[in-house]
Motif scaffolding. Sequence first.
Motif, mmCIF file in Angstrom:
data_model
loop_
_atom_site.group_PDB
_atom_site.id
_atom_site.type_symbol
_atom_site.label_atom_id
_atom_site.label_comp_id
_atom_site.label_asym_id
_atom_site.label_seq_id
_atom_site.Cartn_x
_atom_site.Cartn_y
_atom_site.Cartn_z
ATOM 1 N N TYR A 79 4.030 -30.262 26.869
ATOM 2 C CA TYR A 79 4.488 -29.050 27.315
ATOM 3 C C TYR A 79 3.547 -27.948 26.907
ATOM 4 C CZ TYR A 79 6.236 -29.188 22.440
ATOM 5 O OH TYR A 79 6.335 -29.453 21.084
ATOM 6 N N VAL A 80 3.767 -26.394 27.361
ATOM 7 C CA VAL A 80 3.149 -25.437 26.740
ATOM 8 C C VAL A 80 4.012 -24.481 26.843
ATOM 9 C CG1 VAL A 80 1.049 -23.931 27.659
ATOM 10 C CG2 VAL A 80 1.055 -26.405 28.299
ATOM 11 N N ILE A 81 3.916 -23.696 25.342
ATOM 12 C CA ILE A 81 4.609 -22.479 25.339
ATOM 13 C C ILE A 81 3.764 -21.138 25.239
ATOM 14 C CG2 ILE A 81 6.370 -21.522 23.847
ATOM 15 C CD1 ILE A 81 6.758 -24.338 22.757
ATOM 16 N N TYR A 82 4.052 -20.125 26.082
ATOM 17 C CA TYR A 82 3.466 -19.011 25.828
ATOM 18 C C TYR A 82 4.450 -17.546 26.170
ATOM 19 C CZ TYR A 82 0.334 -14.921 27.088
ATOM 20 O OH TYR A 82 -0.281 -13.589 26.995
ATOM 21 N N ASP A 83 4.446 -16.666 25.514
ATOM 22 C CA ASP A 83 4.951 -15.449 26.000
ATOM 23 C C ASP A 83 6.622 -15.611 26.215
ATOM 24 O OD1 ASP A 83 5.213 -12.501 26.144
ATOM 25 O OD2 ASP A 83 4.504 -12.615 27.993
ATOM 26 N N ARG A 84 7.284 -16.560 25.427
ATOM 27 C CA ARG A 84 8.578 -16.674 25.718
ATOM 28 C C ARG A 84 8.879 -17.573 27.083
ATOM 29 N NH1 ARG A 84 11.822 -14.439 22.071
ATOM 30 N NH2 ARG A 84 11.162 -12.560 21.049
ATOM 31 N N LYS A 85 7.967 -18.479 27.534
ATOM 32 C CA LYS A 85 8.124 -19.327 28.367
ATOM 33 C C LYS A 85 7.783 -20.559 28.151
ATOM 34 C CE LYS A 85 7.701 -15.926 32.166
ATOM 35 N NZ LYS A 85 7.322 -14.868 31.712
ATOM 36 N N ILE A 86 8.265 -21.580 28.690
ATOM 37 C CA ILE A 86 7.754 -22.802 28.504
ATOM 38 C C ILE A 86 7.616 -23.642 29.766
ATOM 39 C CG2 ILE A 86 10.263 -23.652 28.203
ATOM 40 C CD1 ILE A 86 8.950 -25.757 25.984
ATOM 41 N N TRP A 87 6.529 -24.298 29.701
ATOM 42 C CA TRP A 87 6.116 -25.270 31.159
ATOM 43 C C TRP A 87 6.213 -26.668 30.360
ATOM 44 C CZ3 TRP A 87 3.964 -20.604 29.615
ATOM 45 C CH2 TRP A 87 3.834 -19.759 30.771
ATOM 46 N N SER A 88 7.203 -27.579 30.747
ATOM 47 C CA SER A 88 7.305 -28.928 30.322
ATOM 48 C C SER A 88 7.213 -29.919 31.291
ATOM 49 C CB SER A 88 8.528 -29.017 29.543
ATOM 50 O OG SER A 88 8.987 -30.458 29.163
ATOM 51 N N ALA A 96 10.044 -22.069 32.256
ATOM 52 C CA ALA A 96 11.357 -21.727 31.872
ATOM 53 C C ALA A 96 11.467 -20.832 30.675
ATOM 54 C CB ALA A 96 12.282 -23.161 31.533
ATOM 55 N N ARG A 97 12.704 -20.039 30.433
ATOM 56 C CA ARG A 97 12.656 -19.381 29.324
ATOM 57 C C ARG A 97 12.631 -19.972 27.925
ATOM 58 N NH1 ARG A 97 13.327 -14.187 27.715
ATOM 59 N NH2 ARG A 97 14.687 -13.656 25.885
ATOM 60 N N TYR A 98 11.682 -19.601 27.062
ATOM 61 C CA TYR A 98 11.826 -20.172 25.891
ATOM 62 C C TYR A 98 12.669 -19.360 24.689
ATOM 63 C CZ TYR A 98 9.868 -22.057 21.197
ATOM 64 O OH TYR A 98 9.897 -22.876 20.105
ATOM 65 N N THR A 99 13.630 -20.153 23.921
ATOM 66 C CA THR A 99 14.492 -19.396 23.158
ATOM 67 C C THR A 99 14.282 -19.607 21.724
ATOM 68 O OG1 THR A 99 16.141 -20.952 23.266
ATOM 69 C CG2 THR A 99 16.280 -19.339 25.066
ATOM 70 N N GLY A 100 13.234 -20.291 21.504
ATOM 71 C CA GLY A 100 12.800 -20.496 20.166
ATOM 72 C C GLY A 100 12.442 -19.295 19.309
ATOM 73 N N PRO A 101 12.435 -19.108 18.010
ATOM 74 C CA PRO A 101 12.605 -18.180 17.077
ATOM 75 C C PRO A 101 11.175 -17.426 17.358
ATOM 76 C CG PRO A 101 12.452 -20.124 15.585
ATOM 77 C CD PRO A 101 12.815 -20.528 17.012
ATOM 78 N N ASN A 102 9.925 -17.970 17.454
ATOM 79 C CA ASN A 102 8.694 -17.601 17.589
ATOM 80 C C ASN A 102 8.371 -17.206 19.043
ATOM 81 O OD1 ASN A 102 5.883 -17.177 17.787
ATOM 82 N ND2 ASN A 102 5.440 -18.137 15.843
ATOM 83 N N PRO A 103 8.190 -16.119 19.464
ATOM 84 C CA PRO A 103 7.904 -15.869 20.920
ATOM 85 C C PRO A 103 6.691 -16.425 21.545
ATOM 86 C CG PRO A 103 7.662 -13.792 19.663
ATOM 87 C CD PRO A 103 8.140 -14.836 18.721
#
Length: 294
Positions: A79-88, A96-103
């Motif tokens: 998976y990849v996370i960037y700018d409040r989005k996640i690609w899994s 998809a929207r990433y809802t973790g504490p670190n944007p």
Amino acid sequence: MGVHLAPALRVLREEIDTRWPQRDRKSDGWLGDASHQARRSDHNPDSDDQSVNAVDVDVDGIDPLLVVRQAVSHPSTQYVIYDRKIWSRTRSFRPARYTGPNPHDKHLHVSVSHQRSLEDSRQAWGIATATTARLGDRVLRAGCRGGDVRELQAVANRLGARLTADGVFGPAVAAWVRSFQTARKLDADGVVGPRTVAALRAAVKPAPSVPSGRPATPVSGGRPGSRTLRRGSKGGDVAFVQRFVGTKRCGPASGAFDARTEAGVRWYQGMRGLTVDGVVGPATWAAMGVRVGS
């Protein structure tokens, strides 16, 4: 073997460094801190071989969406996370929207599979040779980021917009696009689709050349792309470069090509994989989306 970054991610990081040797590394990281160690995280070493299967890469000085695009096509990526989005991989890499504490807006995160053959893969990621998106390759709207947004900002600035060319389609860009669309009698929706791109290109199309024997009227300050710029140059084209690279690197758009402007140009050239000489010649103008010529 002791604690180590998974070989697949070492290859990724090396390719990023090759393409953008002058990039910022303040937000880089891979080995988890105490907060990571208190929970399950790919930043913690595996129990079997002590590999760390995640890396964070500072987004200042790179094209983060290019990295995302290449990462999601690599067989090792989980998976990849960037700018409040996640690609899994579990969602076929649909964003998809990433809802973790670190944007993850200061860095992007890449995790690879824990399967030994995938984490140890030396397969290339294609970062060094990938082409950047150009204006017109996709529909642009608020929230988009990338080289094509930077090119849009450069075109807008040639038309007097005075935008910061940071590659981010924010409120100021959207407002300018709507005003441009209104002036060209297009649907003022703030979305840059084919009709708006065509209108933009028509608006910056060079005027017909002056017939032979009639001297051209000099343009005050120099039109962007009409000459090579270096330390000591002055004019409107210098101010264009300063606005394009941004005040963070070049300072205010004074129109005087000083040491800070040269440093900013060197940073931009390194980020785009150009020869880092601090001189704005044909290759650098072209990278800024500016037509070169008198």
